[in-house]
Design a protein around this motif. Structure first.
Motif, mmCIF file in Angstrom:
data_model
loop_
_atom_site.group_PDB
_atom_site.id
_atom_site.type_symbol
_atom_site.label_atom_id
_atom_site.label_comp_id
_atom_site.label_asym_id
_atom_site.label_seq_id
_atom_site.Cartn_x
_atom_site.Cartn_y
_atom_site.Cartn_z
ATOM 1 N N GLU A 1 0.823 -1.207 0.000
ATOM 2 C CA GLU A 1 0.000 0.000 0.000
ATOM 3 C C GLU A 1 0.862 1.264 0.000
ATOM 4 O O GLU A 1 0.571 2.236 -0.708
ATOM 5 C CB GLU A 1 -0.922 -0.004 1.221
ATOM 6 N N CYS B 1 2.411 1.891 -3.376
ATOM 7 C CA CYS B 1 1.415 2.408 -4.312
ATOM 8 C C CYS B 1 1.076 3.866 -4.000
ATOM 9 O O CYS B 1 1.041 4.711 -4.896
ATOM 10 C CB CYS B 1 0.163 1.534 -4.238
ATOM 11 N N GLN B 2 0.863 4.186 -2.745
ATOM 12 C CA GLN B 2 0.463 5.528 -2.327
ATOM 13 C C GLN B 2 1.591 6.536 -2.499
ATOM 14 O O GLN B 2 1.358 7.729 -2.656
ATOM 15 C CB GLN B 2 0.009 5.500 -0.867
ATOM 16 N N TRP C 1 -4.629 6.250 -6.778
ATOM 17 C CA TRP C 1 -4.059 5.130 -7.509
ATOM 18 C C TRP C 1 -2.575 5.380 -7.655
ATOM 19 O O TRP C 1 -2.085 6.484 -7.364
ATOM 20 C CB TRP C 1 -4.769 5.005 -8.860
ATOM 21 N N SER C 2 -1.845 4.396 -8.096
ATOM 22 C CA SER C 2 -0.387 4.542 -8.132
ATOM 23 C C SER C 2 0.040 5.770 -8.921
ATOM 24 O O SER C 2 1.001 6.455 -8.558
ATOM 25 C CB SER C 2 0.261 3.287 -8.723
ATOM 26 N N SER D 1 4.115 4.486 -9.350
ATOM 27 C CA SER D 1 3.842 5.259 -8.144
ATOM 28 C C SER D 1 4.932 6.306 -7.937
ATOM 29 O O SER D 1 5.981 6.271 -8.596
ATOM 30 C CB SER D 1 3.803 4.321 -6.934
ATOM 31 N N ASN E 1 -1.331 -1.161 -10.416
ATOM 32 C CA ASN E 1 -2.687 -1.227 -10.956
ATOM 33 C C ASN E 1 -2.602 -1.858 -12.336
ATOM 34 O O ASN E 1 -1.735 -1.530 -13.129
ATOM 35 C CB ASN E 1 -3.303 0.168 -11.049
ATOM 36 N N TRP F 1 -8.060 1.134 -5.296
ATOM 37 C CA TRP F 1 -7.185 2.221 -4.884
ATOM 38 C C TRP F 1 -6.129 1.697 -3.923
ATOM 39 O O TRP F 1 -6.247 0.608 -3.370
ATOM 40 C CB TRP F 1 -7.973 3.387 -4.291
ATOM 41 N N CYS F 2 -5.082 2.485 -3.750
ATOM 42 C CA CYS F 2 -3.842 1.957 -3.160
ATOM 43 C C CYS F 2 -4.008 1.302 -1.796
ATOM 44 O O CYS F 2 -3.494 0.210 -1.563
ATOM 45 C CB CYS F 2 -2.811 3.074 -3.049
ATOM 46 N N ARG F 3 -4.687 1.975 -0.880
ATOM 47 C CA ARG F 3 -4.746 1.432 0.484
ATOM 48 C C ARG F 3 -6.017 0.622 0.742
ATOM 49 O O ARG F 3 -6.295 0.239 1.880
ATOM 50 C CB ARG F 3 -4.610 2.560 1.506
#
Length: 335
Positions: A162, A165-166, A205-206, A249, A257, A302-304
């Protein structure tokens, strides 16, 4: 169909030169080539390769998809040509020095740290972590953890994926208190709901704060007749890793993604955290999204966001889940 014929032992194999797999190529043929490229790219020792080969040997379908029915939208050669035309080279000497290997990115919080202060790294691409290579799929969570270990890495914890990605690795935020004294499926759902409520306000998203079509490897399609999975019904119609250079990311991690969804470790108590050295691990968590999401968004990505208790089991359960769009990537703890 055009092609070229090569002699492999005493067997003549037709190698396809167009998108889509030639029926004469078997999963074993594909895997032998993949393992050669894996060893060469990541400079793996003979002992590491013996361990990896034994994991492959014990798996029925693990590979890059059933070659008889897979219809990849892009070939590895086309991927390399596109990247060369755009002047893109994914090698990063600074990341390699920090992480001690190719195609890994440091995990850290840019607000309080630098890449050199990272305590862990994550693969920049889905396993085998090679640009322009199709992801490995039909792999169980247990096999994913074993393959990471064979390379001297480990399966990532959910919060590490996560954070990659975030664009910001935060401290672990698992609500272990919600998991105490209840069945695993109940624990996962309670922890998931609490986590998703906290992070919904900052979803991204990333590649950015809004979902965008065409940015990631999400424009492929299911095989005709694919309903719910099956080796002979569902082709792994993935793109080569890194085919979409904008799909990354802020920490430089690609294909989070799209392409293949990814196995990760979800700990239900502190003793199950991969990032603190546990090898018993927790429960399966599916991260990201896969190759059809531009036309059919099957779930949040979505990332998290944390998923429901889908196909739930312990990561190291010999019967952990596998399917045609599910792969993984590895993390590595830095000394």
């Amino acid at each position: 169909m055009s092609g070229r014929r090569v002699l492999a032992g005493a067997t003549l194999v037709l190698l396809s030169c167009v998108v889509g797999a030639a029926e004469s190529i078997t999963n074993s043929d594909q895997n032998r080539g993949l393992l050669r490229r894996l060893q060469a790219t990541h400079d793996l020792s003979p002992e590491q390769m013996r361990r990896i080969e034994s994991i492959f040997a014990g798996a029925f379908a693990m590979g890059q998809g059933n070659p008889a029915i897979a219809r990849h939208p892009m070939t590895p050669a086309q991927c390399r040509e596109n990247l060369e035309r755009k002047g893109i080279d994914y090698e990063n000497p600074e990341f390699e020095r920090i992480c001690g290997g190719k195609y890994m990115a440091p995990l850290y919080d840019p607000e309080i740290a630098t890449p050199r202060q990272a305590k862990a790294c994550i693969d920049q691409f889905e396993f085998p972590d090679i640009p322009c290579e199709y992801p490995l799929i039909w792999v169980k969570a247990r096999e994913a953890a074993e393959l990471c270990a064979a390379e001297g890495k480990r399966l990532c914890d959910a919060h590490e994926w996560e954070g990659a990605c975030q664009g910001r690795l935060e401290p672990p935020d698992y609500r272990f208190d919600l998991a105490a004294g209840v069945a695993p499926n109940v624990a996962v759902e309670r922890m998931r709901a609490a986590h998703n409520r906290v992070h919904a306000a900052t979803k991204r998203w990333s590649y950015g704060p809004e979902y965008q079509r065409g940015v990631c490897a999400a424009g492929s399609s299911k095989s005709p007749g694919c309903q719910g999975g099956g080796w002979n019904q569902c082709g792994s119609n993935t793109y080569p890793a890194g085919s979409f250079p904008d799909c990354h990311s802020p920490l430089g991690v690609y294909d989070l993604n799209g392409n293949a969804a990814e196995h990760m470790n979800l700990p239900l108590d502190p003793s199950q955290m991969s990032s603190t050295g546990s090898t018993s691990l927790g429960y399966t968590e599916m991260k990201g999204s896969w190759f059809i999401f531009d036309t059919y968004r099957a779930h949040e990505d979505w990332c998290r966001w944390r998923a429901p208790y889908w196909h739930g089991s312990r990561v190291m359960d010999s019967h952990s889940h596998s399917n045609y769009h599910l792969g993984f990537r590895c993390c590595k703890t830095l000394e």
